[in-house]
Design a protein around this motif. Structure first.
Motif, PDB file in Angstrom:
ATOM      1  N   ALA A 108       0.831  -1.206   0.000  1.00 28.19           N
ATOM      2  CA  ALA A 108       0.000   0.000   0.000  1.00 28.19           C
ATOM      3  C   ALA A 108       0.862   1.251   0.000  1.00 28.19           C
ATOM      4  O   ALA A 108       2.060   1.209   0.293  1.00 28.19           O
ATOM      5  CB  ALA A 108      -0.921  -0.003   1.219  1.00 28.19           C
ATOM      6  N   ASP A 109       0.217   2.363  -0.300  1.00 27.55           N
ATOM      7  CA  ASP A 109       0.853   3.675  -0.269  1.00 27.55           C
ATOM      8  C   ASP A 109       0.636   4.264   1.121  1.00 27.55           C
ATOM      9  O   ASP A 109      -0.497   4.595   1.484  1.00 27.55           O
ATOM     10  CB  ASP A 109       0.231   4.583  -1.330  1.00 27.55           C
ATOM     11  N   PRO A 110       1.695   4.414   1.929  1.00 30.16           N
ATOM     12  CA  PRO A 110       1.527   4.896   3.307  1.00 30.16           C
ATOM     13  C   PRO A 110       0.856   6.257   3.400  1.00 30.16           C
ATOM     14  O   PRO A 110       0.012   6.476   4.278  1.00 30.16           O
ATOM     15  CB  PRO A 110       2.965   4.937   3.844  1.00 30.16           C
ATOM     16  N   ALA A 111       1.217   7.183   2.506  1.00 27.57           N
ATOM     17  CA  ALA A 111       0.631   8.526   2.566  1.00 27.57           C
ATOM     18  C   ALA A 111      -0.866   8.475   2.305  1.00 27.57           C
ATOM     19  O   ALA A 111      -1.659   9.177   2.956  1.00 27.57           O
ATOM     20  CB  ALA A 111       1.320   9.443   1.554  1.00 27.57           C
ATOM     21  N   GLN A 112      -1.285   7.624   1.357  1.00 31.23           N
ATOM     22  CA  GLN A 112      -2.702   7.507   1.058  1.00 31.23           C
ATOM     23  C   GLN A 112      -3.467   6.894   2.232  1.00 31.23           C
ATOM     24  O   GLN A 112      -4.571   7.341   2.566  1.00 31.23           O
ATOM     25  CB  GLN A 112      -2.899   6.651  -0.195  1.00 31.23           C
ATOM     26  N   LEU A 113      -2.883   5.897   2.867  1.00 28.36           N
ATOM     27  CA  LEU A 113      -3.573   5.272   4.003  1.00 28.36           C
ATOM     28  C   LEU A 113      -3.613   6.198   5.212  1.00 28.36           C
ATOM     29  O   LEU A 113      -4.570   6.157   5.997  1.00 28.36           O
ATOM     30  CB  LEU A 113      -2.904   3.949   4.361  1.00 28.36           C
TER      31      LEU A 113
ATOM     32  N   ARG B 215     -16.754  18.895   4.822  1.00 31.01           N
ATOM     33  CA  ARG B 215     -15.547  18.749   4.023  1.00 31.01           C
ATOM     34  C   ARG B 215     -15.884  18.317   2.601  1.00 31.01           C
ATOM     35  O   ARG B 215     -15.212  18.674   1.670  1.00 31.01           O
ATOM     36  CB  ARG B 215     -14.611  17.742   4.686  1.00 31.01           C
ATOM     37  N   GLY B 216     -16.913  17.479   2.474  1.00 29.31           N
ATOM     38  CA  GLY B 216     -17.404  17.180   1.155  1.00 29.31           C
ATOM     39  C   GLY B 216     -16.689  16.081   0.414  1.00 29.31           C
ATOM     40  O   GLY B 216     -17.321  15.272  -0.235  1.00 29.31           O
ATOM     41  N   LEU B 217     -15.348  16.035   0.484  1.00 30.15           N
ATOM     42  CA  LEU B 217     -14.604  15.086  -0.332  1.00 30.15           C
ATOM     43  C   LEU B 217     -13.822  14.055   0.467  1.00 30.15           C
ATOM     44  O   LEU B 217     -13.361  13.077  -0.104  1.00 30.15           O
ATOM     45  CB  LEU B 217     -13.622  15.843  -1.239  1.00 30.15           C
ATOM     46  N   SER B 218     -13.653  14.257   1.757  1.00 29.18           N
ATOM     47  CA  SER B 218     -12.739  13.393   2.505  1.00 29.18           C
ATOM     48  C   SER B 218     -13.202  11.938   2.518  1.00 29.18           C
ATOM     49  O   SER B 218     -12.406  11.023   2.304  1.00 29.18           O
ATOM     50  CB  SER B 218     -12.568  13.909   3.932  1.00 29.18           C
ATOM     51  N   MET B 219     -14.499  11.689   2.750  1.00 33.70           N
ATOM     52  CA  MET B 219     -14.971  10.310   2.779  1.00 33.70           C
ATOM     53  C   MET B 219     -15.047   9.718   1.370  1.00 33.70           C
ATOM     54  O   MET B 219     -14.852   8.504   1.191  1.00 33.70           O
ATOM     55  CB  MET B 219     -16.330  10.242   3.466  1.00 33.70           C
ATOM     56  N   ALA B 220     -15.305  10.549   0.376  1.00 34.43           N
ATOM     57  CA  ALA B 220     -15.248  10.072  -1.007  1.00 34.43           C
ATOM     58  C   ALA B 220     -13.831   9.643  -1.359  1.00 34.43           C
ATOM     59  O   ALA B 220     -13.612   8.643  -2.048  1.00 34.43           O
ATOM     60  CB  ALA B 220     -15.726  11.171  -1.964  1.00 34.43           C
ATOM     61  N   ALA B 221     -12.844  10.407  -0.859  1.00 34.88           N
ATOM     62  CA  ALA B 221     -11.447  10.046  -1.081  1.00 34.88           C
ATOM     63  C   ALA B 221     -11.111   8.723  -0.401  1.00 34.88           C
ATOM     64  O   ALA B 221     -10.361   7.906  -0.942  1.00 34.88           O
ATOM     65  CB  ALA B 221     -10.529  11.157  -0.572  1.00 34.88           C
ATOM     66  N   VAL B 222     -11.657   8.508   0.793  1.00 30.89           N
ATOM     67  CA  VAL B 222     -11.461   7.234   1.493  1.00 30.89           C
ATOM     68  C   VAL B 222     -11.931   6.082   0.600  1.00 30.89           C
ATOM     69  O   VAL B 222     -11.224   5.076   0.421  1.00 30.89           O
ATOM     70  CB  VAL B 222     -12.226   7.220   2.832  1.00 30.89           C
ATOM     71  N   TYR B 223     -13.122   6.231   0.042  1.00 32.18           N
ATOM     72  CA  TYR B 223     -13.678   5.194  -0.830  1.00 32.18           C
ATOM     73  C   TYR B 223     -12.728   4.897  -1.997  1.00 32.18           C
ATOM     74  O   TYR B 223     -12.410   3.737  -2.294  1.00 32.18           O
ATOM     75  CB  TYR B 223     -15.043   5.645  -1.356  1.00 32.18           C
ATOM     76  N   GLY B 224     -12.259   5.950  -2.658  1.00 30.68           N
ATOM     77  CA  GLY B 224     -11.388   5.762  -3.813  1.00 30.68           C
ATOM     78  C   GLY B 224     -10.068   5.111  -3.450  1.00 30.68           C
ATOM     79  O   GLY B 224      -9.576   4.227  -4.163  1.00 30.68           O
ATOM     80  N   ILE B 225      -9.469   5.549  -2.345  1.00 32.14           N
ATOM     81  CA  ILE B 225      -8.181   4.989  -1.934  1.00 32.14           C
ATOM     82  C   ILE B 225      -8.316   3.517  -1.592  1.00 32.14           C
ATOM     83  O   ILE B 225      -7.498   2.679  -2.015  1.00 32.14           O
ATOM     84  CB  ILE B 225      -7.616   5.774  -0.730  1.00 32.14           C
ATOM     85  N   VAL B 226      -9.338   3.166  -0.826  1.00 33.43           N
ATOM     86  CA  VAL B 226      -9.520   1.769  -0.424  1.00 33.43           C
ATOM     87  C   VAL B 226      -9.763   0.891  -1.650  1.00 33.43           C
ATOM     88  O   VAL B 226      -9.180  -0.199  -1.771  1.00 33.43           O
ATOM     89  CB  VAL B 226     -10.675   1.637   0.585  1.00 33.43           C
ATOM     90  N   LYS B 227     -10.610   1.350  -2.556  1.00 34.91           N
ATOM     91  CA  LYS B 227     -10.877   0.564  -3.751  1.00 34.91           C
ATOM     92  C   LYS B 227      -9.632   0.441  -4.623  1.00 34.91           C
ATOM     93  O   LYS B 227      -9.395  -0.590  -5.256  1.00 34.91           O
ATOM     94  CB  LYS B 227     -12.031   1.189  -4.548  1.00 34.91           C
TER      95      LYS B 227
END
Length: 262
Positions: free
Chosen positions: A138-143, A219-231
């Motif tokens: 995994a990418d540590p910064a993304q996680l 924040r609007g995008l933070s949880m959407a970003a979580v979804y994208g990173i995990v997928k």
């Protein structure tokens, strides 16, 4: 451009009456993610030009305190916009990923001091990290972005004193037909639990949508970003929540293959 994402989200959800029932959620999010990724790249191109122009302005008018003050403000705004483009790219499952062998425990330890500093005095932050956790690729910064966003979301759900708990464990997932694209097999799991207000089924089904929030300002995008990173890491997300009882978000990431870990 951001308005376009909102309009597209609303169109997918409301037009045609039963479209949600006939179009799988994964296809809906993929359509929005494609648009988000394109917008993010356009943002980045514009931001590069803005930063270059600010640098030239400072060189041509060096020593002018008024120019330095306004340039500092502009660069601060650019930094905020850069974070938004990072989140858009994360949601779109694009961007610069640098996967390495890492333990989820190390991710938590790296981000924990920053999270703890920003925690309210009436919210107790706990961590429970399992021993002998399998490594993941995994990418540590993304996680770290994922953990930070989950904790921030938990903080926003608190309506008074309580606790937020970060835990890791090893798990093994079998196939679940109702969760498309779910990780199967040996996994490392990280979960963030809170004693906040919890969510209704309707809210729970929408928390990973871009710009969705239960607050007037979000924040609007933070949880959407979580979804994208995990997928993008071939992972799965499971959300358990009961109104008035709190929320637990579990993220499962596949263990690295044995030959990679050696």
């Amino acid at each position: 451009m951001i308005a376009s994402i909102k309009q597209m989200t609303q169109s997918i959800r409301f037009e045609g009456g039963d479209l949600d029932k006939s179009l799988p959620y994964a296809l809906q999010t993929d359509a929005i993610a494609t648009l988000a990724g394109g917008i993010a790249h356009q943002f980045n191109n514009a931001l590069v030009a803005i930063v270059g122009s600010i640098d030239l302005l400072q060189l041509d008018l060096s020593g002018n305190p008024e120019v330095d003050k306004y340039a500092k403000n502009m660069l601060s705004a650019v930094k905020r916009m850069t974070r938004i483009t990072d989140q858009l790219l994360a949601y779109a499952r694009r961007g610069n990923y640098q996967p390495v062998l890492v333990s989820l425990n190390d991710i938590v330890e790296m981000i924990h001091p920053e999270i703890a500093r920003e925690m309210s005095v009436d919210i107790h932050l706990e961590k429970d990290l399992a021993k002998d956790l399998p490594q993941i690729l995994a990418d540590p910064a993304q996680l770290q972005m994922v953990v930070s966003a989950l904790v921030e979301n938990a903080k926003e759900a608190m309506e008074g004193p309580g606790y937020i708990r970060i835990a890791t464990r090893e798990d093994f997932l079998g196939a679940m037909p109702h969760i498309p694209g779910q990780s199967v097999g040996r996994c490392a799991c990280i979960q963030v639990s809170d004693t906040g207000k919890g969510m209704s089924e309707e809210v729970k089904g929408r928390i990973f949508e871009p710009f969705f929030t239960t607050k007037l300002i979000g924040r609007g995008l933070s949880m959407a970003a979580v979804y994208g990173i995990v997928k993008n890491h071939d992972g799965s997300i499971i959300v358990d929540s009961t109104p008035g009882m709190g929320t637990t978000v579990r993220i499962y990431l596949p263990a690295a293959k044995a030959e990679i870990q050696q």
